[in-house]
Every structure is written in C-alpha cells, then in structure tokens.
Design a protein around this motif. Structure first.
Motif, short mmCIF file in Angstrom:
data_model
loop_
_atom_site.label_atom_id
_atom_site.label_comp_id
_atom_site.label_asym_id
_atom_site.label_seq_id
_atom_site.Cartn_x
_atom_site.Cartn_y
_atom_site.Cartn_z
N GLY A 179 0.79 -1.23 0.00
CA GLY A 179 0.00 0.00 0.00
C GLY A 179 0.82 1.27 0.00
N ASP A 180 2.03 1.20 -0.53
CA ASP A 180 2.89 2.38 -0.54
C ASP A 180 2.45 3.36 -1.62
N VAL A 181 2.64 4.65 -1.34
CA VAL A 181 2.32 5.69 -2.31
C VAL A 181 3.45 5.76 -3.33
N PRO A 182 3.16 5.67 -4.63
CA PRO A 182 4.22 5.84 -5.64
C PRO A 182 4.88 7.20 -5.52
N GLY A 183 6.21 7.21 -5.57
CA GLY A 183 6.93 8.47 -5.41
C GLY A 183 6.57 9.52 -6.44
N ALA A 184 6.20 9.09 -7.66
CA ALA A 184 5.87 10.05 -8.72
C ALA A 184 4.58 10.81 -8.42
N LEU A 185 3.70 10.25 -7.56
CA LEU A 185 2.42 10.90 -7.25
C LEU A 185 2.51 11.84 -6.06
N ILE A 186 3.58 11.75 -5.28
CA ILE A 186 3.67 12.51 -4.04
C ILE A 186 3.62 14.03 -4.28
N PRO A 187 4.33 14.59 -5.27
CA PRO A 187 4.21 16.04 -5.49
C PRO A 187 2.76 16.49 -5.72
N LEU B 214 4.20 10.47 4.72
CA LEU B 214 5.16 10.40 5.83
C LEU B 214 5.69 8.98 5.99
N GLU B 215 4.81 7.99 5.86
CA GLU B 215 5.24 6.59 5.97
C GLU B 215 6.19 6.22 4.83
N HIS B 216 5.90 6.70 3.62
CA HIS B 216 6.79 6.45 2.48
C HIS B 216 8.19 6.99 2.76
N ASN B 217 8.26 8.19 3.29
CA ASN B 217 9.55 8.80 3.61
C ASN B 217 10.27 8.04 4.72
#
Length: 463
Positions: free
Chosen positions: A275-283, A302-305
C-alpha cells in the motif's frame, strides 16, 4: 390650464384605446418552471429526461463506491470543497519554529535490536572506512564515521528538480548508541519553509557525513538552493557525502533491471512495501493538500519517507555484513561476488583479488563468470609483473575456453615481446586464427612472426 390639458389627454387615450399604467392589474410572481421556459424556450421534456438519467448514473456510481469501499478524495460539491480550508484538518506532529514560520515535526525511535527486513539495523555501524572505500570503487574518502552520519531523504514538489522545486518533507535518520532515531520536518504550506530549513540545519551541524540515495545529484543540490533562496546559512557544504545509489549500481547493475531504491529493497533486502504511495504521485498529492486542505494522503507520504530512510540504514547494514567476510563469501549470489572482485581490483587490493577470484573459480562452472575471473587474474599478475603466474593463468584459460580468442592473443603477445619465444607466439597465433580466420589483425601478427622467425633462422653469426 393644466386641468384642461389632463382632460384632453384622457379623452385622447380613450379614443385610441390606451390604458394607463396605474390602471393595469398587479402581475403574479412567475413560477420556476415558467422562468426556465422564459430563459430557454427550447427546453423540452427530453432535457428533463436527460437530467434524470445523469442523476440516476451518479447514484449508481455512489452505490458502487460504497460496495467497493472507495472514498473519493475530490469533493462532490463546491460547498464541500469550501468546508475544508487549507491546514484545518489535523495530521498530528508537533509544531516547531518561531516568529512567522512554523512547521510540523515528527520523530520515532527504533531501539536495538530492531530488524528491517532480514538485517539488524545497528549493523550499519559496522560499515567502516575500509568498506566505504571498496563500495565506492576506490574513490577518495578520508573520513567515514557512521556514528556521526545523517541519513537523508526528501519529498519534493517536483521529481525533476529546478529552481522552483521545494522540499516540503525532509526525513533524517541517525544513530544514538545502537538505537536509530528518525525525524521528519513537514511543511503545511510554502511559508513553513524557513522553519523547516532552520530545524534541519541544527541537525546538520551535529553531523559529519551525509548518506542518501541519489542525494549527490538531487537532494543536496536542491537543499543547497533552498537555503540560498531563503538567505539562510547551509552548513552541509563541509560534510562528506556517501551516495548509496552509486554503490548499488556498482554491485547490481548486471543483475537487476534497474537500481532504484524500490528495486533494491525488493530483490536485495527482500522487503515489499504494501500500500505504498508511488513516489511520482507525491508532489501532486501535497499540492492537492495545500489547495483543498484534505490531509488523507499525508500520513501515507510520511510513511513512504520513513521507509526510504530505514532502507538507507538497512542497505548499509546488509553491505557491512557481507563485505567484511573474506574472499567475498558473504555474498550468496555469484554475480555479486564477481562485482565485489571488480571493486577490489579498482581499489588496488590485488592480494584480495587473487584470493577471491581463485576461490570463486573453485565454486562455479558458469562460463561467463569463470572467463571474467581468469581475465581479472591475468590483469592482476600483469600489474604485479608476475610473468610466470600470468602465463599459467592464460594457458589454463585458453585450454578451458577453446572458442575464446582473447587468452590466445595475450599468450602470443607474452611470448613474442616478453619471453622472446617466437615459436610459441606463432603457435598461439595460429590457435586464435582457427577461431577467427578472417581477422586481419591476427593475420598481420602471423605474417610478422613468420618474418621474424625466418630472419633469425637465416642469421649467420661470425666465428
């Protein structure tokens, strides 16, 4: 006179059949339906049927979302959007800063013994200057103290950098004893940036080393630029820098499809994020947060980081466990051991290269790996000027790999130029020519050797 004028006007109006405005009846208030028909005379029953179809479709979509358990982030009405102004919904953390600028602060401690994947996180402290030099292929590293290292990762408003890109979330990690401390600084809006940078700089001043992933080309140049734009001092210029992405490429560029942190986590650390957020979508998610105030995705960012920071320490611990074992026997994969030999070679650790390569030759039958080990051994003996050992290595390689030209040509060079044994040089040249009969370089070499042999045979020595 005026009286006569009014009488004449009344008679004229009566004669023409006109009615005064004061004599008109009071008009009734038009209904909503009449108003719609007045503004849009072409409105028909078809239009009403279409609107009913739209509302029916919307209700079906709503029922489908409820069945699937999907909650749309985008507000369904203007009033709903206005009910969530920016920075109203709480996301936790502690407010730090001063004056007109504040940011949110999050912290967590991972006490010893904490395992991340299959590694003990505190094993990263065993990664010494020796391991750092090998992993960096002999690059000049004068200081490496993991106890004073600052693991760093940023989440930014763009994945491509540039002057307008801002690091809205900066995560750092460091060891206090054997415990791993993780801290995060989060911007709720652009005016929180000075507070974030000031708090981060306090941690930087207590460190002596940056450790990141692609931080040499992205994170640190971006932070340096943001400090400059805010007219704040940046004390990270004097710190050493160790980029683990370059290390990953040196070890696994031949084994993995790419060396992104996500790929290294999956195939090296055996960690799969759920269930991680893709880094490309974070911005985009953060920009949506400051525009609408919806903080649904912020905890997951925050969890992704956090996982990125833990992976940096975990990767260092993984390398420390294996690089320190002699002969590269800490690496389970043969390709990793081969990459380890190449790094030892670049560092000039020739005695270690000989031990590791010979040990690997005894443990693998894979032709490509054996060929690379033979080649590295011959190169090491050449650098050490051990002619006999190099000769034996090339002969074993040539007899083992009968369809490879390289060891035969190297033997021809060795016998012609160093040992002056022209007959032996001609023999290995002919062996190479059998594999590549149309190779002009080999043909020229044979012709030259024949001339030399003919010259020496016809040479007459005086009595």
């Amino acid at each position: 006179m005026d009286m006569n004028k009014d009488i004449s006007l009344d008679k004229l109006a009566e004669k023409l059949g006109l009615v005064k405005a004061s004599q008109l009846p009071t008009p009734e208030e038009p209904s909503e339906e009449k108003k719609q028909h007045a503004t849009n005379p072409t409105l028909s029953t078809d239009t009403f049927s279409e609107s009913s179809k739209v509302s029916e479709t919307s209700s079906l979509l709503q029922k489908l979302r409820e069945r699937l358990g999907i909650t749309p982030d985008i507000p369904t009405s203007t009033s709903e959007k206005q009910s969530f102004p920016p920075r109203k919904k709480p996301i936790g953390g502690t407010l730090i800063g001063g004056g007109t600028s504040h940011c949110l602060y999050f912290s967590e401690i991972y006490p010893h013994p904490y395992t991340y994947g299959e590694v003990l996180l505190s094993d990263a402290l065993r990664f010494s200057l020796h391991e750092a030099k090998i992993s960096s292929a002999g690059n000049e590293i004068t200081e490496f103290n993991p106890e004073k290292a600052l693991f760093i990762d940023t989440e930014t408003t763009s994945c491509f950098g540039g002057t307008g890109t801002v690091a809205f979330l900066v995560g750092i990690g460091y060891f206090v004893g054997n415990d791993f401390h993780l801290e995060q600084f989060f911007m709720r809006d652009y005016d929180d940036e000075p507070a974030l940078l000031t708090a981060l700089d306090e941690r930087i001043q207590n460190a002596s080393l940056f450790i990141g992933y692609n931080s040499k080309c992205f994170d640190l140049p971006l932070l340096r630029n943001r400090y400059r734009m805010n007219r704040l001092p940046f004390h990270g210029e004097t710190l050493s820098h160790f980029d683990l992405m370059h290390v990953a490429r040196r070890f696994w560029n031949r084994r993995l499809s790419d060396c992104s942190l996500n790929t290294v986590e999956r195939f090296i650390l055996n960690i799969r994020r759920q269930g991680d957020v893709p880094g490309a979508l974070i911005p985009r998610l953060w920009l949506n947060y400051i525009n609408t105030g919806q903080s649904h995705w912020i905890p997951r960012i925050l969890e992704h980081n956090q996982k990125d920071i833990l992976s940096l320490a975990g990767l260092m611990a993984w390398l420390a466990q294996r690089v320190q074992i002699p002969k590269g026997q800490g690496f389970e994969e043969i390709l990793d051991r081969c990459a380890f030999i190449r790094l030892q070679m670049k560092c000039g650790h020739y005695s270690d290269v000989i031990e590791t390569a010979e040990d690997l030759l005894q443990q693998t039958d894979y032709p490509a790996i054996r060929a690379e080990c033979w080649k590295i051994l011959s190169e090491v003996y050449r650098k050490l000027q051990k002619i006999e050992e190099r000769e034996q290595t090339l002969i074993q390689w040539a007899r083992e790999e009968k369809e490879i030209v390289f060891p035969k040509i190297e033997l021809a060079k060795l016998y012609e130029h160093q040992q002056k044994q022209l007959e032996q040089a001609l023999y290995w040249t002919e062996q190479a020519l059998e594999i590549e009969p149309k190779n002009t370089q080999i043909i020229k070499r044979k012709e030259r050797l024949l001339r030399k042999i003919s010259f020496t045979q016809n040479l007459e020595y005086p009595d």
